[in-house]
Enzyme design. Structure first.
Site, PDB file in Angstrom:
ATOM      1  N   GLU A 258      31.323 -39.905 -33.111  1.00  0.00           N
ATOM      2  CA  GLU A 258      31.320 -41.020 -32.136  1.00  0.00           C
ATOM      3  C   GLU A 258      30.919 -40.401 -30.804  1.00  0.00           C
ATOM      4  O   GLU A 258      31.725 -39.752 -30.146  1.00  0.00           O
ATOM      5  CB  GLU A 258      32.712 -41.649 -32.038  1.00  0.00           C
ATOM      6  CG  GLU A 258      33.216 -42.270 -33.334  1.00  0.00           C
ATOM      7  CD  GLU A 258      32.550 -43.594 -33.662  1.00  0.00           C
ATOM      8  OE1 GLU A 258      31.800 -44.120 -32.812  1.00  0.00           O
ATOM      9  OE2 GLU A 258      32.770 -44.090 -34.773  1.00  0.00           O
ATOM     10  N   CYS A 292      32.653 -44.919 -23.465  1.00  0.00           N
ATOM     11  CA  CYS A 292      31.367 -44.773 -24.145  1.00  0.00           C
ATOM     12  C   CYS A 292      30.664 -46.128 -24.217  1.00  0.00           C
ATOM     13  O   CYS A 292      29.449 -46.214 -24.275  1.00  0.00           O
ATOM     14  CB  CYS A 292      31.571 -44.216 -25.540  1.00  0.00           C
ATOM     15  SG  CYS A 292      32.804 -45.159 -26.440  1.00  0.00           S
TER      16      CYS A 292
HETATM   17  P1  NAD Z   1      33.339 -33.711 -24.416  1.00  0.00           P
HETATM   18  O1  NAD Z   1      32.257 -33.721 -25.427  1.00  0.00           O
HETATM   19  O2  NAD Z   1      33.200 -32.833 -23.241  1.00  0.00           O
HETATM   20  O3  NAD Z   1      34.713 -33.289 -25.093  1.00  0.00           O
HETATM   21  C1  NAD Z   1      35.246 -33.986 -26.192  1.00  0.00           C
HETATM   22  C2  NAD Z   1      36.204 -33.084 -26.923  1.00  0.00           C
HETATM   23  O4  NAD Z   1      35.481 -31.972 -27.460  1.00  0.00           O
HETATM   24  C3  NAD Z   1      37.315 -32.480 -26.077  1.00  0.00           C
HETATM   25  O5  NAD Z   1      38.487 -32.394 -26.845  1.00  0.00           O
HETATM   26  C4  NAD Z   1      36.779 -31.087 -25.761  1.00  0.00           C
HETATM   27  O6  NAD Z   1      37.813 -30.151 -25.514  1.00  0.00           O
HETATM   28  C5  NAD Z   1      36.094 -30.756 -27.071  1.00  0.00           C
HETATM   29  N1  NAD Z   1      35.047 -29.751 -27.012  1.00  0.00           N
HETATM   30  C6  NAD Z   1      34.152 -29.518 -26.033  1.00  0.00           C
HETATM   31  N2  NAD Z   1      33.322 -28.509 -26.383  1.00  0.00           N
HETATM   32  C7  NAD Z   1      33.705 -28.109 -27.620  1.00  0.00           C
HETATM   33  C8  NAD Z   1      33.233 -27.119 -28.543  1.00  0.00           C
HETATM   34  N3  NAD Z   1      32.209 -26.335 -28.252  1.00  0.00           N
HETATM   35  N4  NAD Z   1      33.858 -26.989 -29.735  1.00  0.00           N
HETATM   36  C9  NAD Z   1      34.902 -27.792 -30.053  1.00  0.00           C
HETATM   37  N5  NAD Z   1      35.388 -28.750 -29.235  1.00  0.00           N
HETATM   38  C10 NAD Z   1      34.796 -28.901 -28.028  1.00  0.00           C
HETATM   39  O7  NAD Z   1      33.566 -35.229 -24.002  1.00  0.00           O
HETATM   40  P2  NAD Z   1      34.616 -35.831 -22.975  1.00  0.00           P
HETATM   41  O8  NAD Z   1      34.161 -35.509 -21.587  1.00  0.00           O
HETATM   42  O9  NAD Z   1      36.017 -35.470 -23.356  1.00  0.00           O
HETATM   43  O10 NAD Z   1      34.449 -37.391 -23.257  1.00  0.00           O
HETATM   44  C11 NAD Z   1      33.420 -38.141 -22.743  1.00  0.00           C
HETATM   45  C12 NAD Z   1      32.331 -38.347 -23.765  1.00  0.00           C
HETATM   46  O11 NAD Z   1      32.889 -38.913 -24.937  1.00  0.00           O
HETATM   47  C13 NAD Z   1      31.279 -39.330 -23.302  1.00  0.00           C
HETATM   48  O12 NAD Z   1      30.014 -38.866 -23.676  1.00  0.00           O
HETATM   49  C14 NAD Z   1      31.631 -40.604 -24.079  1.00  0.00           C
HETATM   50  O13 NAD Z   1      30.564 -41.483 -24.274  1.00  0.00           O
HETATM   51  C15 NAD Z   1      32.117 -40.037 -25.358  1.00  0.00           C
HETATM   52  N6  NAD Z   1      32.953 -41.008 -26.060  1.00  0.00           N
HETATM   53  C16 NAD Z   1      32.421 -41.619 -27.162  1.00  0.00           C
HETATM   54  C17 NAD Z   1      33.174 -42.580 -27.840  1.00  0.00           C
HETATM   55  C18 NAD Z   1      32.621 -43.272 -29.039  1.00  0.00           C
HETATM   56  O14 NAD Z   1      33.409 -43.845 -29.785  1.00  0.00           O
HETATM   57  N7  NAD Z   1      31.321 -43.249 -29.299  1.00  0.00           N
HETATM   58  C19 NAD Z   1      34.446 -42.910 -27.379  1.00  0.00           C
HETATM   59  C20 NAD Z   1      34.950 -42.260 -26.247  1.00  0.00           C
HETATM   60  C21 NAD Z   1      34.186 -41.302 -25.599  1.00  0.00           C
END
Ligand code: NAD
Length: 486
Positions: A258, A292
């Protein structure tokens, strides 16, 4: 109602591994900050890669026994959890608001929404089906059954601390999968508080394990590389999702992704403009624009663009910025200093590229990370702000002349999560549903999320669906058995 200090004292601060709350092995704990003040709310355990592997071992060790529990037993655990969360709804709402910043009324909405996944998948647990039939040759019976995928790894983002966790944990439990959950380090408290509810509801040790860590990549890598893991489910940004897909490919893991969005919000000349403004406020300002599903590009017919911009700006200007739990707050801060700086960068860049600021356009106050709700009008079609996920309270408006133009602009992105369209013309609405390249669409509404509906995107917004009857399928494998007629 508890005070803030009393509530925080109830939140577990350890890692949850094999039914025990344990210390993290990393020396420095994680400080969880209140984005409205920049001050620390709580310090919690920080997991290392070694802790992560212990969590995976716990999940892998109980996978077989958990898969053999009856669907009714799994459903009952979820039902009891739903009731505990409902009884503690105010506490959950306050905690979400404190760590994430959203106004209390919105946090209450997230508790209802997030807990609905627990109820929904509890109900789905007892409805996992299959198929039975003859083969076309008439020489045998075909039996198609479902079984749990196996140990799963869930990684969640910071923006919906409860709902993003329950959307993964509840279907995993319902399907008979065990799981390691890694919440975002910015807002991990709600997940820890939720897992306490699962524990109280009688979830057996090892089924759900939670690791909080400041070293996401180093801690997640070995889990994903371990052959005992069978699935990864991720909600977060597209670049991180792509990286996780690459890692998941090594062991051919089942994946649910997602990812980011860049939602178009179309307003046609025949739309009810007041309704479109109400929808725009929901689609843009839910979660302070940090969703998102947030409307990222307002694509408005030239005949109504000025009226829409001025009414929308006036509603945006009425929002009352403040700490989420304070009385009267209708808009909270963005999540951190980086996000606040990014909002300013996007406004400055847009103005340079020709946009006009109708309202907002700058940060507010010296404490916390506030940014004024902003409307930008006359944004050129090729402006940079239309190409990236804004993830904050800025609404750029672009004008269009024809329906074909509107569709072209809407689809001009690598993302495809959700689209919104306001029109009174039913035939046009149906044409749009067919031509907009998104996994979800809202017609004359700014809010589509529902636990009973399949949530998810196309293109670089991801793969797989969460919620609905589709949501549990992500945690099930299909198995086919042929029984020859004797
Ligand atoms: P992010 O990708 O920075 O982080 C998401 C998660 O991934 C966090 O727990 C983070 O610690 C972890 N993470 C980051 N790098 C990693 C790696 N290399 N290996 C493993 N885990 C890692 O996103 P964010 O800033 O927390 O959230 C915002 C983003 O999430 C936006 O792009 C938003 O659109 C998206 N989002 C999508 C949905 C959906 O259902 N499509 C819902 C909510 C948020």
């Amino acid at each position: 109602m508890l005070t803030e200090a009393e509530l925080l004292a109830k939140v577990p601060t350890g890692l949850y591994i094999n039914g025990q709350w344990v210390e993290g092995s990393a020396k420095t704990p994680i400080s969880v900050e209140d984005p409205a003040t920049g001050k620390t709310l709580l310090t919690i355990a920080n997991a290392t890669a070694e802790d992560g592997m212990k969590a995976l071992t716990a999940a892998a060790d109980v996978q077989d026994s958990w898969a053999k529990t009856s669907p009714r037993e799994r459903a009952e655990i979820l039902r009891r959890t739903f009731e505990i969360v409902r009884d503690r709804a105010e506490e959950f709402a306050m905690l979400i608001s404190l760590e994430m910043g959203k106004p209390l009324a919105e946090a209450r909405g997230e508790v209802t929404y997030g807990n609905e996944f627990v109820r929904w998948f509890g109900e789905e647990a007892a409805r996992i089906g299959g198929r039975f039939g003859s083969n076309p040759e008439g020489t045998g019976k075909m039996l198609i059954t479902k079984r749990p995928v196996g140990p799963a790894f869930a990684i969640t983002p910071w923006n919906f601390p409860l709902a993003m966790a329950t959307r993964k944990i509840a279907p995993a439990i319902a399907a008979g999968c065990t799981m390691v959950v890694k919440p975002a380090e910015l807002t991990p408290l709600t997940t820890l508080f939720f897992v306490k509810a699962l524990e109280e509801a009688g979830l057996p040790a090892g089924v759900i394990n939670v690791i909080t860590t400041s070293t996401s990549s180093a801690t997640s890598g070995p889990i994903i590389a371990d052959p005992r893991l069978r699935k990864i489910t991720f909600t977060g940004s597209t670049p991180v999702g792509v990286r996780l897909l690459q890692q998941a490919a090594e062991n051919v893991l089942r994946t649910s992704m997602e990812l980011g969005g860049n939602a178009p919000f179309l307003v046609f000349e025949d739309a009810d403009i007041d309704a479109a403004v109400t929808g725009a406020m929901q689609a843009k300002m839910r979660n302070i624009g940090q969703a998102c599903t947030a409307a990222n590009r307002f694509i408005v017919h030239e005949a109504v663009a000025d009226e829409f911009a001025s009414k929308f700006a006036s509603k945006m200007g009425e929002l009352n910025l403040g700490r989420g739990i304070a009385d009267g707050t209708t808009c909270g801060p963005v999540i951190n200093k980086d996000a606040q700086d990014n909002m300013q960068r996007l406004v400055d860049l847009s103005v340079k590229e020709g946009a006009d600021i109708v309202t907002g356009g700058s940060s507010l106050g010296s404490e916390g990370y506030f940014f004024k709700p902003t409307v930008l009008a006359n944004v050129p079609e090729d402006a940079s702000i239309l190409k990236e996920e804004i993830f904050g309270p800025i609404a750029p408006i672009v004008r269009f002349k024809t329906e074909a133009d509107a569709v072209r602009l809407a689809n001009n992105t690598e993302y495809g999560l959700v689209s919104y369209a306001f029109t009174k013309d039913l035939a046009r609405a149906m044409r749009l549903v067919d031509s907009l390249d998104t996994g979800m669409s809202g017609i004359n509404t700014g809010l589509v999320s529902n636990a009973a509906a399949p949530f998810g995107g196309v293109k670089q917004s991801g793969m797989g669906r969460e919620g609905g009857s589709e949501g549990i399928e992500e945690y099930l494998e299909t198995r086919y058995v042929l029984i020859p007629n004797l």
